[in-house]
Structure formats: structure tokens, C-alpha cells
Design a protein around this motif. Structure first.
Motif: not given
Length: 77
Positions: A18-22, A24-34, A39-43
């Protein structure tokens, strides 16, 4: 991508499907603290469904690659 790049342990994160798909689609990433950046497009409900518990462990090389990924993703939106 070269085979050396594919085998580089810093060129990937161990995430659930689930996280991998999100990611890969640019819906989630991680900051330098992990910690995740959504994404603002996620509810709010979608963010809650991802059930984030704690930061992921990152090396400096992971941080460098994630910074590049975040910059590239922002350019696509």
C-alpha cells in the motif's frame, strides 16, 4: 536504470504494498526524519487509512535520494 542502481541498497525503501503504491504515485514521500509527507490530493481519511506509526530509518544517502525525489515530484504537479 542500470543494474548497479537497481542493486544499490539506498535506491529503495522497504514499504508495504500500500505504501509502495502511494510512494510510486507521488502521493506520499518522507522527510529527512523519516516521517511521511502526504500529497494534498489525499483526503484526511486516506491518510488515516495508511496508519502511520513511527519514522522509518534513513541513511544520509537515503535522505539525499529522497530530497531529489521530492524535488522531482513537486515539478510534476
Amino acid at each position: 536504470m542500470s543494474s548497479g542502481e537497481r542493486l544499490n541498497v539506498h535506491n529503495g525503501l522497504l514499504l508495504s504494498a500500500l505504501w509502495d503504491a502511494a510512494f510510486d504515485r507521488g502521493l506520499v514521500t518522507f522527510d529527512d526524519e523519516g516521517k511521511p509527507e502526504f500529497s494534498s490530493s489525499l483526503s484526511e481519511q486516506a491518510c488515516a487509512e495508511l496508519r502511520w506509526n513511527s519514522p522509518i530509518w534513513l541513511t544520509d544517502e537515503h535522505r539525499r535520494r529522497l530530497a531529489h525525489y521530492r524535488e522531482r515530484s513537486r515539478g510534476l504537479s
